[in-house]
Design an enzyme around this catalytic site. Structure first.
Site, PDB file in Angstrom:
ATOM      1  N   SER A  17       0.831  -1.212   0.000  1.00  0.00           N
ATOM      2  CA  SER A  17       0.000   0.000   0.000  1.00  0.00           C
ATOM      3  C   SER A  17       0.867   1.265   0.000  1.00  0.00           C
ATOM      4  CB  SER A  17      -0.985  -0.004   1.173  1.00  0.00           C
ATOM      5  OG  SER A  17      -0.317   0.134   2.391  1.00  0.00           O
ATOM      6  N   HIS A 113       8.252   3.570   8.671  1.00  0.00           N
ATOM      7  CA  HIS A 113       8.071   2.629   9.786  1.00  0.00           C
ATOM      8  C   HIS A 113       6.833   3.045  10.594  1.00  0.00           C
ATOM      9  CE1 HIS A 113       9.176  -0.243  12.868  1.00  0.00           C
ATOM     10  NE2 HIS A 113       8.927   0.697  13.773  1.00  0.00           N
ATOM     11  N   ASP A 149      15.765   0.341  11.921  1.00  0.00           N
ATOM     12  CA  ASP A 149      14.929   1.546  12.070  1.00  0.00           C
ATOM     13  C   ASP A 149      15.620   2.621  12.900  1.00  0.00           C
ATOM     14  OD1 ASP A 149      12.877   0.156  10.650  1.00  0.00           O
ATOM     15  OD2 ASP A 149      12.295  -0.839  12.505  1.00  0.00           O
TER      16      ASP A 149
HETATM   17  C1  GRF Z   1       3.540  -0.645   6.803  1.00  0.00           C
HETATM   18  O1  GRF Z   1       2.969  -0.336   8.049  1.00  0.00           O
HETATM   19  C2  GRF Z   1       4.988  -0.280   6.805  1.00  0.00           C
HETATM   20  O2  GRF Z   1       5.280   0.844   7.554  1.00  0.00           O
HETATM   21  C3  GRF Z   1       5.597  -1.479   7.457  1.00  0.00           C
HETATM   22  O3  GRF Z   1       4.886  -2.575   6.948  1.00  0.00           O
HETATM   23  C4  GRF Z   1       3.588  -2.155   6.584  1.00  0.00           C
HETATM   24  C5  GRF Z   1       3.471  -2.624   5.175  1.00  0.00           C
HETATM   25  O4  GRF Z   1       2.597  -1.928   4.447  1.00  0.00           O
HETATM   26  N1  GRF Z   1       7.004  -1.499   7.298  1.00  0.00           N
HETATM   27  P1  GRF Z   1       2.477  -1.999   2.867  1.00  0.00           P
HETATM   28  O5  GRF Z   1       3.119  -3.296   2.364  1.00  0.00           O
HETATM   29  O6  GRF Z   1       3.129  -0.785   2.315  1.00  0.00           O
HETATM   30  O7  GRF Z   1       0.988  -2.034   2.631  1.00  0.00           O
END
Ligand code: GRF
Length: 221
Positions: A17, A113, A149
């Protein structure tokens, strides 16, 4: 937009996403970057479909298909090099990158993050926040270093933790902010408007500096 666009490589492992948010931003004429390729270490990642739907080359570099981290990263680098990638955006990418890999893109690797770093690095950040009982959670976009991170913070966005939240509802609220913050941070970083001073960054674009420390519009109920 006039002028050349910076070529991004987006590394993903899952739903993508945040990749979608970057693809949508790159579709705007005035955005200073384009997604040159998407690389997933997970063959079945939905992010790959998002890339293909946007007409962006999507490749799988499966960590399990490589005998060592060194070989995995060499394949990753080759995929990025072949696509002419200049900046790397981690978007839900679930592998840690070595200092050697990062040295190939010094100061040009970003991550999003789902916590207000330095609180709750690593896996299950939203669960960690709930277990610790914080009242404000959020997300962070930062430069990537070899730690987990730990790199210099570019921007953060906060959301409230509501009394009935579970991991899913809090994650969804944070994700909305991730999708807003990441493209903004990418735009500022690739256009040289984020100055680094040790662990601190300074955004030199006056009009947008405030947007990098936004509270969610829904924060006060
Ligand atoms: C997001 O919360 C991102 O911050 C974390 O994993 C999740 C993955 O989201 N690292 P997507 O794959 O971008 O939907």
């Amino acid at each position: 937009m006039s002028g050349r666009r910076v070529r991004l490589g987006v590394l993903v492992s899952g739903s993508g996403s945040n990749l979608q948010a970057l693809l949508d931003a790159c579709a705007r004429e005035d955005f200073p970057a384009e997604v040159a390729c998407v690389v997933s270490n997970m063959p079945g990642a939905y992010a790959l479909e998002r890339a293909r739907a946007a007409g962006v080359p999507a490749v799988v570099v499966d960590h399990k298909a490589h005998a060592s981290k060194v070989e995995f990263e060499a394949a990753l680098l080759e995929a990025l090099r072949a696509a002419g990638v200049e900046w790397v955006c981690l978007a839900g990418f679930m592998r840690l990158l070595s200092a050697d890999f990062l040295g190939r893109f010094t100061g040009k690797v970003l991550n999003v993050h789902p916590s207000l770093l330095p609180s709750f690095p690593g896996l299950h950040a939203q669960r960690q926040a709930l277990e610790r009982g914080v009242k404000v959670a959020g997300c962070t976009v930062h430069f990537v270093d070899a730690g987990t991170d730990t790199g210099p913070i570019i921007g953060q966005a906060a959301v409230p933790v509501l009394p009935d939240d579970d991991e899913q509802s809090l994650s969804a609220r944070i994700l909305v902010e991730e999708h807003r913050l990441y493209p903004l941070a990418v735009r500022l970083a690739v256009t040289g408007q984020v100055a680094l001073n040790g662990m601190c960054t300074r955004v030199t674009a006056v009009a947008t500096a405030g947007e990098l420390a936004l509270r969610s519009p829904g924060a006060v109920k």
